[in-house]
Design a protein around this motif. Structure first.
Motif, PDB file in Angstrom:
ATOM      1  N   GLU A  89       0.822  -1.210   0.000  1.00 24.61           N
ATOM      2  CA  GLU A  89       0.000   0.000   0.000  1.00 24.61           C
ATOM      3  C   GLU A  89       0.862   1.268   0.000  1.00 24.61           C
ATOM      4  OE1 GLU A  89      -3.364  -0.236   2.881  1.00 24.61           O
ATOM      5  OE2 GLU A  89      -2.487  -2.171   3.415  1.00 24.61           O
ATOM      6  N   ASP A  90       0.325   2.307  -0.583  1.00 31.66           N
ATOM      7  CA  ASP A  90       1.024   3.593  -0.598  1.00 31.66           C
ATOM      8  C   ASP A  90       0.009   4.727  -0.473  1.00 31.66           C
ATOM      9  OD1 ASP A  90       2.982   5.505  -0.802  1.00 31.66           O
ATOM     10  OD2 ASP A  90       3.043   5.460  -2.992  1.00 31.66           O
ATOM     11  N   PRO A  91      -0.280   5.189   0.742  1.00 28.75           N
ATOM     12  CA  PRO A  91       0.260   4.716   2.018  1.00 28.75           C
ATOM     13  C   PRO A  91      -0.656   3.677   2.656  1.00 28.75           C
ATOM     14  CG  PRO A  91      -0.966   6.711   2.375  1.00 28.75           C
ATOM     15  CD  PRO A  91      -1.106   6.389   0.910  1.00 28.75           C
ATOM     16  N   VAL A  92      -0.179   3.045   3.760  1.00 24.09           N
ATOM     17  CA  VAL A  92      -1.036   2.170   4.564  1.00 24.09           C
ATOM     18  C   VAL A  92      -1.968   3.091   5.350  1.00 24.09           C
ATOM     19  CG1 VAL A  92      -1.115   0.494   6.451  1.00 24.09           C
ATOM     20  CG2 VAL A  92       0.721   0.366   4.755  1.00 24.09           C
TER      21      VAL A  92
ATOM     22  N   LEU B 152      -4.755  -3.406  10.003  1.00 23.19           N
ATOM     23  CA  LEU B 152      -5.748  -4.464  10.207  1.00 23.19           C
ATOM     24  C   LEU B 152      -5.072  -5.696  10.804  1.00 23.19           C
ATOM     25  CD1 LEU B 152      -7.750  -4.187   6.850  1.00 23.19           C
ATOM     26  CD2 LEU B 152      -8.340  -3.194   9.047  1.00 23.19           C
ATOM     27  N   MET B 153      -5.594  -6.176  11.920  1.00 25.91           N
ATOM     28  CA  MET B 153      -5.044  -7.342  12.598  1.00 25.91           C
ATOM     29  C   MET B 153      -5.144  -8.583  11.706  1.00 25.91           C
ATOM     30  SD  MET B 153      -3.720  -8.714  15.233  1.00 25.91           S
ATOM     31  CE  MET B 153      -3.462 -10.404  15.753  1.00 25.91           C
ATOM     32  N   GLY B 154      -4.052  -9.350  11.627  1.00 23.18           N
ATOM     33  CA  GLY B 154      -4.060 -10.604  10.864  1.00 23.18           C
ATOM     34  C   GLY B 154      -3.687 -10.435   9.406  1.00 23.18           C
ATOM     35  N   ILE B 155      -3.394  -9.177   8.986  1.00 24.53           N
ATOM     36  CA  ILE B 155      -3.029  -8.928   7.586  1.00 24.53           C
ATOM     37  C   ILE B 155      -1.631  -8.305   7.559  1.00 24.53           C
ATOM     38  CG2 ILE B 155      -3.609  -7.549   5.543  1.00 24.53           C
ATOM     39  CD1 ILE B 155      -6.566  -7.863   6.344  1.00 24.53           C
ATOM     40  N   ASN B 156      -0.762  -8.836   6.694  1.00 25.62           N
ATOM     41  CA  ASN B 156       0.619  -8.349   6.602  1.00 25.62           C
ATOM     42  C   ASN B 156       0.671  -7.180   5.621  1.00 25.62           C
ATOM     43  OD1 ASN B 156       1.851 -10.793   8.083  1.00 25.62           O
ATOM     44  ND2 ASN B 156       0.693 -11.743   6.425  1.00 25.62           N
ATOM     45  N   GLN B 157       0.846  -5.978   6.159  1.00 28.93           N
ATOM     46  CA  GLN B 157       0.788  -4.771   5.334  1.00 28.93           C
ATOM     47  C   GLN B 157       2.180  -4.165   5.146  1.00 28.93           C
ATOM     48  OE1 GLN B 157      -2.513  -3.504   8.138  1.00 28.93           O
ATOM     49  NE2 GLN B 157      -3.183  -2.411   6.306  1.00 28.93           N
ATOM     50  N   VAL B 158       2.494  -3.812   3.889  1.00 30.97           N
ATOM     51  CA  VAL B 158       3.804  -3.245   3.567  1.00 30.97           C
ATOM     52  C   VAL B 158       3.616  -1.833   3.005  1.00 30.97           C
ATOM     53  CG1 VAL B 158       5.921  -3.527   2.213  1.00 30.97           C
ATOM     54  CG2 VAL B 158       4.724  -5.548   3.082  1.00 30.97           C
ATOM     55  N   GLN B 159       4.355  -0.882   3.576  1.00 30.62           N
ATOM     56  CA  GLN B 159       4.323   0.510   3.124  1.00 30.62           C
ATOM     57  C   GLN B 159       5.354   0.706   2.011  1.00 30.62           C
ATOM     58  OE1 GLN B 159       2.699   3.640   4.186  1.00 30.62           O
ATOM     59  NE2 GLN B 159       3.787   4.235   2.342  1.00 30.62           N
TER      60      GLN B 159
ATOM     61  N   ALA C 214       8.408  -4.400  -7.041  1.00 25.00           N
ATOM     62  CA  ALA C 214       9.415  -5.100  -6.223  1.00 25.00           C
ATOM     63  C   ALA C 214       8.748  -5.835  -5.063  1.00 25.00           C
ATOM     64  CB  ALA C 214      10.440  -4.091  -5.699  1.00 25.00           C
ATOM     65  N   THR C 215       7.754  -5.193  -4.439  1.00 24.16           N
ATOM     66  CA  THR C 215       7.069  -5.824  -3.299  1.00 24.16           C
ATOM     67  C   THR C 215       6.269  -7.036  -3.747  1.00 24.16           C
ATOM     68  OG1 THR C 215       6.876  -3.619  -2.342  1.00 24.16           O
ATOM     69  CG2 THR C 215       5.555  -5.334  -1.336  1.00 24.16           C
ATOM     70  N   LEU C 216       5.621  -6.924  -4.907  1.00 24.01           N
ATOM     71  CA  LEU C 216       4.841  -8.053  -5.429  1.00 24.01           C
ATOM     72  C   LEU C 216       5.730  -9.274  -5.665  1.00 24.01           C
ATOM     73  CD1 LEU C 216       2.196  -6.802  -8.025  1.00 24.01           C
ATOM     74  CD2 LEU C 216       1.847  -8.393  -6.151  1.00 24.01           C
ATOM     75  N   ARG C 217       6.917  -9.035  -6.217  1.00 26.66           N
ATOM     76  CA  ARG C 217       7.849 -10.154  -6.458  1.00 26.66           C
ATOM     77  C   ARG C 217       8.206 -10.837  -5.134  1.00 26.66           C
ATOM     78  NH1 ARG C 217      10.495  -6.477  -9.830  1.00 26.66           N
ATOM     79  NH2 ARG C 217      10.049  -6.815 -12.033  1.00 26.66           N
TER      80      ARG C 217
ATOM     81  N   ASP D 127       4.660 -17.276   0.296  1.00 23.62           N
ATOM     82  CA  ASP D 127       3.549 -18.229   0.396  1.00 23.62           C
ATOM     83  C   ASP D 127       2.195 -17.547   0.662  1.00 23.62           C
ATOM     84  OD1 ASP D 127       2.240 -20.710   0.532  1.00 23.62           O
ATOM     85  OD2 ASP D 127       2.548 -20.858   2.690  1.00 23.62           O
ATOM     86  N   PRO D 128       1.800 -16.561  -0.197  1.00 25.67           N
ATOM     87  CA  PRO D 128       0.523 -15.870   0.055  1.00 25.67           C
ATOM     88  C   PRO D 128      -0.673 -16.630  -0.525  1.00 25.67           C
ATOM     89  CG  PRO D 128       1.570 -14.926  -1.855  1.00 25.67           C
ATOM     90  CD  PRO D 128       2.477 -16.042  -1.396  1.00 25.67           C
ATOM     91  N   ASP D 129      -1.841 -16.406   0.062  1.00 24.14           N
ATOM     92  CA  ASP D 129      -3.095 -16.879  -0.527  1.00 24.14           C
ATOM     93  C   ASP D 129      -3.793 -15.717  -1.230  1.00 24.14           C
ATOM     94  OD1 ASP D 129      -3.228 -19.671   0.544  1.00 24.14           O
ATOM     95  OD2 ASP D 129      -3.130 -18.594   2.453  1.00 24.14           O
ATOM     96  N   ILE D 130      -3.778 -14.566  -0.546  1.00 20.79           N
ATOM     97  CA  ILE D 130      -4.438 -13.372  -1.094  1.00 20.79           C
ATOM     98  C   ILE D 130      -3.443 -12.207  -1.073  1.00 20.79           C
ATOM     99  CG2 ILE D 130      -6.325 -11.708  -0.773  1.00 20.79           C
ATOM    100  CD1 ILE D 130      -7.894 -13.986   0.605  1.00 20.79           C
ATOM    101  N   ILE D 131      -3.373 -11.504  -2.217  1.00 20.82           N
ATOM    102  CA  ILE D 131      -2.474 -10.357  -2.337  1.00 20.82           C
ATOM    103  C   ILE D 131      -3.317  -9.123  -2.665  1.00 20.82           C
ATOM    104  CG2 ILE D 131      -0.643  -9.299  -3.723  1.00 20.82           C
ATOM    105  CD1 ILE D 131       0.368 -12.180  -4.296  1.00 20.82           C
ATOM    106  N   MET D 132      -3.061  -8.021  -1.949  1.00 19.10           N
ATOM    107  CA  MET D 132      -3.731  -6.760  -2.297  1.00 19.10           C
ATOM    108  C   MET D 132      -2.658  -5.748  -2.701  1.00 19.10           C
ATOM    109  SD  MET D 132      -4.856  -3.476  -1.339  1.00 19.10           S
ATOM    110  CE  MET D 132      -5.347  -3.071   0.315  1.00 19.10           C
ATOM    111  N   VAL D 133      -2.792  -5.225  -3.927  1.00 13.85           N
ATOM    112  CA  VAL D 133      -1.869  -4.202  -4.423  1.00 13.85           C
ATOM    113  C   VAL D 133      -2.623  -2.878  -4.411  1.00 13.85           C
ATOM    114  CG1 VAL D 133      -0.291  -3.582  -6.283  1.00 13.85           C
ATOM    115  CG2 VAL D 133      -0.992  -5.963  -6.003  1.00 13.85           C
ATOM    116  N   GLY D 134      -2.079  -1.885  -3.708  1.00 12.95           N
ATOM    117  CA  GLY D 134      -2.772  -0.598  -3.569  1.00 12.95           C
ATOM    118  C   GLY D 134      -3.257  -0.022  -4.875  1.00 12.95           C
TER     119      GLY D 134
END
Length: 566
Positions: free
Chosen positions: A352-355, A359-366, A377-380, A386-393
């Motif tokens: 995310e840009d920005p976060v 949210l608890m239980g979700i791994n968020q990257v700024q 780069a973050t998506l790679r 080992d993700p199941d669900i990916i969210m790209v901002g």
């Protein structure tokens, strides 16, 4: 006054004796004015009551929403007096001051104002809701600003120096100026006032001869105050220090954050500074986690659209895209979707840009572009986590789009946003980025376009008379137009005189069906894809808006403002 007004209204056949008795009983039990109680009980329309009072007393009626009142007038009559008598000063000409009143027969109020101000008093009649909204708008801010200014000494050298020698400012003196009590109080006032009024953004804007503060409430900007010009640099620098930005750098844009604790709850503010011709403009986005709606059922989805969206976000793989302009609620929809699928056995990762919210239980990257940590780069990296669900901002370029599509085709559910006007044109945007048609067709499972429109205030909404042809022109069929009853808010103290309170989302949900996949592979236009979508029973943004009009949730004017005709 109460009994006399009641009898006058009965004599004019505007209410019945029985209605008057009920309103008087409510007044005896709960207090309040007779006129206000008659309106609340639905016995008389507020506008009709105002026109009646105007004719009865032979004085003009005014709509305070349409007036811009000089805040200098608020200094003449204190807040406690306007609250006590429900009056509002609206104009001053020579030795006469014009006062808007709920009860123009109140001689005590007129005498008090005359004695207090030394002016002749000329009354006009206005609605109680309009007067309350005007008091909230002008007095809360004006009084607080007066208190702040009272502590500011005339000719304060530190503050004046900051203004007059902007380019060669002494940083030591500037730091001292921003710690002065008036500046600190003014900044705190602006932040707390904006949060209390439910603003989503605060704009602080310098111009050549003025300096203004505006709030965005329910998607619309309103001017709230004009602080003194000499506080401009000190106020800007105070906000930059709170955001941990460089106060000596005034030539380049900067971004920062402020974390506030207000009445026991934490509020984040995203701060952006921009050098303009006459100083730095500051915009603060208010991120109040307490206002974050994570229940998909309460966002405004209609039955079929909601079912299609929930089915898509519970798919094992594929790409779900949410589109719309800035400020259309895309982030809220995505966060709600993630909360819906956030379970103990699912690994969810977001870039995310920005976060905006944690949210608890979700791994968020700024994202941090300056060190090379961008979406691509973050998506790679995500694909090695080992993700199941990916969210790209946001999908902004070919590289990010390509990795997102490949991730969707290799067993991951990918959620992301794009800036397009509607769902069908999103397909063309991906193709224009360079993604092959067969990859778009096989990876995308659903596209959702959305807008936010304001809700009609439930306290002051009333039916709006609209010609049949006008309803047909908006998009209703002739049969629907004969039955639909559109509503509009006339303005009250609860909605601040705007007629709107809160917002609801309009959705255009397009599952990528076999028919649409074929059109994508054939290189069809957005118009052809839209036609197919509508033929398959999906609703466009405009149709979604028409449903909200039918339900009395929003007004025709508001739906036309945020949607295009189909």
């Amino acid at each position: 006054m109460a009994g006399r007004l009641g009898q006058l209204l009965v004599s004019a056949n505007m209410i019945t004796d029985e209605q008057l008795k009920r309103a008087l009983a409510v007044q005896q039990k709960d207090g309040g004015r007779l006129g206000s109680n008659l309106v609340k009980l639905g016995f008389i329309d507020e506008d009709k009551l105002i026109i009646f009072l105007s004719k009865q007393y032979g004085i003009p009626a005014v709509n305070l929403q349409e007036l811009e009142i000089d805040q200098g007038l608020c200094k003449l009559i204190p807040s406690d007096v306007v609250q006590k008598y429900q009056i509002m000063p609206i104009n001053r000409t020579g030795a006469t001051i014009t006062i808007a009143m709920v009860d123009p027969s109140n001689v005590f109020a007129l005498d008090d104002v005359k004695f207090m101000t030394g002016y002749n008093v000329e009354p006009v009649v206005a609605s109680e809701g309009g007067i309350k909204a005007a008091i909230n708008k002008y007095y809360d801010t004006a009084e607080a600003l007066q208190d702040v200014m009272a502590t500011l000494k005339e000719g304060d050298e530190n503050v004046d120096l900051v203004m007059e020698e902007e380019e060669d400012v002494n940083l030591g003196e500037l730091k001292q100026a921003v710690e002065d009590a008036p500046v600190v109080k003014l900044v705190n006032l602006i932040l707390t006032d904006a949060i209390a009024k439910g603003a989503s953004d605060i704009h602080i804007e310098p111009y050549e001869k003025s300096f203004r503060v505006r709030y965005r409430v329910d998607g619309v900007l309103y001017e709230t105050m004009q602080p003194p010009m000499r506080l401009r640099a000190a106020l800007t620098s105070r906000l930059k220090i709170m955001s941990e930005l460089d106060i000596s750098e005034r030539r380049l844009p900067q971004d920062g954050r402020i974390k506030l604790k207000l009445k026991g709850k934490e509020v984040d503010l995203r701060v952006s500074t921009l050098p303009t011709l006459f100083g730095e403009k500051i915009v603060m986005r208010i991120l109040d986690k307490g206002n974050l709606q994570l229940d998909l059922g309460k966002l405004g989805f209609e039955e079929r659209a909601g079912a299609d969206f929930v089915k898509a976000i519970n798919s094992p793989y594929g790409m779900v895209l949410v589109t719309g302009p800035t400020g259309s609620g895309k982030s809220t929809t995505l966060y709600s979707a993630l909360s819906n699928v956030n379970k103990i056995d699912v690994n969810i990762m977001t870039a995310e840009d920005p976060v905006e919210y944690n949210l608890m239980g979700i791994n968020q990257v700024q994202m941090k572009d300056e060190i090379g940590l961008n979406f691509a780069a973050t998506l790679r990296s995500f694909l090695r986590q080992d993700p199941d669900i990916i969210m790209v901002g946001e999908i902004r370029d070919y590289e990010t789009a390509e990795i997102a599509v490949k991730a969707a085709l290799t067993g991951h559910l990918v959620l992301s946003t794009l800036h397009t006007n509607d769902a069908p044109s999103t397909i063309n945007r991906l193709l224009n980025m360079g993604i092959e048609p067969f990859l778009v067709a096989s990876s995308t499972i659903l596209i959702l376009a959305q807008r936010l429109c304001r809700r009609v205030c439930q306290n002051c909404k009333e039916p709006e008379k609209v010609p049949l042809q006008a309803l047909i022109d908006v998009g209703f069929t002739e049969e629907e137009a004969k039955e639909v009853v559109p509503y509009k808010g006339h303005g009250c103290d609860i909605c601040g005189g705007t007629g709107y309170k809160g917002r609801v989302a309009l959705y255009e949900v397009m599952p990528v069906s076999e028919g649409i996949k074929e059109l994508i592979l054939e290189g069809a236009t957005a118009t052809e894809i839209k036609k197919c979508m509508l033929n398959e029973g999906c609703k466009s943004l405009r149709k979604s808006g028409l449903t909200k009009i039918k339900q009395g949730v929003s007004s025709i004017e508001e739906v036309l403002r945020v949607t295009f005709g189909d």
